[in-house]
Design a protein around this motif. Structure first.
Motif, short mmCIF file in Angstrom:
data_model
loop_
_atom_site.label_atom_id
_atom_site.label_comp_id
_atom_site.label_asym_id
_atom_site.label_seq_id
_atom_site.Cartn_x
_atom_site.Cartn_y
_atom_site.Cartn_z
N ALA A 106 11.26 3.60 13.11
CA ALA A 106 11.73 4.66 12.21
C ALA A 106 11.99 5.95 12.97
CB ALA A 106 10.73 4.89 11.09
N LEU A 107 11.08 6.32 13.85
CA LEU A 107 11.25 7.55 14.64
C LEU A 107 12.56 7.51 15.43
CD1 LEU A 107 10.18 10.20 16.04
CD2 LEU A 107 9.19 8.67 17.74
N LEU A 108 12.75 6.44 16.19
CA LEU A 108 13.93 6.34 17.05
C LEU A 108 15.21 6.13 16.24
CD1 LEU A 108 12.50 4.16 19.96
CD2 LEU A 108 12.87 6.64 19.94
N SER A 109 15.16 5.26 15.25
CA SER A 109 16.37 4.96 14.47
C SER A 109 16.86 6.18 13.71
CB SER A 109 16.11 3.81 13.50
OG SER A 109 15.80 2.64 14.21
N VAL A 110 15.97 6.86 13.00
CA VAL A 110 16.37 8.03 12.23
C VAL A 110 16.74 9.18 13.17
CG1 VAL A 110 15.55 9.81 10.62
CG2 VAL A 110 15.04 7.41 10.19
N GLY A 111 15.91 9.43 14.16
CA GLY A 111 16.15 10.56 15.06
C GLY A 111 17.43 10.43 15.86
N ILE A 112 17.63 9.30 16.49
CA ILE A 112 18.81 9.13 17.35
C ILE A 112 20.08 8.95 16.52
CG2 ILE A 112 19.88 7.63 19.08
CD1 ILE A 112 17.08 7.33 20.33
N ALA A 113 20.01 8.18 15.45
CA ALA A 113 21.20 8.03 14.60
C ALA A 113 21.61 9.37 14.00
CB ALA A 113 20.95 7.00 13.50
N SER A 114 20.66 10.19 13.63
CA SER A 114 20.98 11.51 13.08
C SER A 114 21.60 12.41 14.14
CB SER A 114 19.73 12.17 12.51
OG SER A 114 19.27 11.45 11.40
N SER A 115 21.11 12.32 15.38
CA SER A 115 21.71 13.15 16.43
C SER A 115 23.15 12.73 16.70
CB SER A 115 20.87 13.10 17.71
OG SER A 115 21.06 11.89 18.40
N VAL A 116 23.44 11.44 16.60
CA VAL A 116 24.82 10.96 16.77
C VAL A 116 25.66 11.36 15.55
CG1 VAL A 116 26.26 8.89 16.98
CG2 VAL A 116 24.16 9.08 18.32
N ALA A 117 25.11 11.22 14.35
CA ALA A 117 25.85 11.57 13.13
C ALA A 117 26.27 13.03 13.14
CB ALA A 117 24.99 11.28 11.91
N GLY A 118 25.41 13.89 13.63
CA GLY A 118 25.72 15.31 13.66
C GLY A 118 26.85 15.68 14.61
#
Length: 176
Positions: A106-118
């Motif tokens: 959850a930490l990596l998936s949400v954090g990294i996907a959000s950084s890419v989405a932004g």
């Protein structure tokens, strides 16, 4: 003696909670990030410091980070727990490591996907938003999922080899 179906159920829960669900979450994050590639600049921000983005690279350097780290961690944790589960109960330490995979995913998936989405639609990736809040949200979501996973797994065996043997029928402790 433990019934074969009880042991099979415990092993199935260990496989799903310790490996299946976390790896599936990370795989979904990877698929989502891949779907965003047409909307991303050629290079994206992949590292930040206190004053903003300071490292840049291909989106592919971030796409497989959650999946790779989660898959390796879960393979090791499930691989070490399954062969040693006596009867149907993992030890406290095994349960802790198994639910850590859920938190990590959850930490990596949400954090990294959000950084890419932004970074979708940006022309200047130096302006990429700080992923810190998304990582914090991923950590909190991970804690919640790990807590749920703890109770889905079989109860921990109080006789983990480091103390006196406890007979479950003679104990009055709640939650044992």
């Amino acid at each position: 003696m433990t019934q074969p179906s009880t042991t099979a159920s415990a092993r199935t829960r260990i496989l799903l909670i310790g490996g299946g669900v976390p790896v599936l979450m990370a795989a979904l994050a990877a698929v989502l990030m891949i779907s965003w590639i047409p909307q991303l600049p050629a290079e994206i921000a992949i590292h930040w410091n206190g004053s903003g983005a300071d490292g840049f690279g291909s989106v592919w350097s971030l796409v497989f980070v959650p999946l790779g780290i989660t898959a390796v961690f879960c393979a090791v944790s499930v691989g070490s727990a399954l062969p040693t589960v006596e009867e149907e109960r993992p030890t406290f330490k095994q349960k802790f490591v198994l639910v850590t995979g859920m938190w990590l995913s959850a930490l990596l998936s949400v954090g990294i996907a959000s950084s890419v989405a932004g970074q979708r639609g940006l022309t200047d990736v130096v302006a990429a938003p700080d992923p810190g809040p998304a990582l914090l949200i991923g950590a909190v979501v991970g804690l919640i999922l790990a807590a749920i996973a703890w109770f889905v797994l079989p109860p921990a065996d109080p006789n983990d080899g480091y103390g006196p043997v406890i007979d479950d029928e003679d104990t009055d402790r709640p939650g044992s």
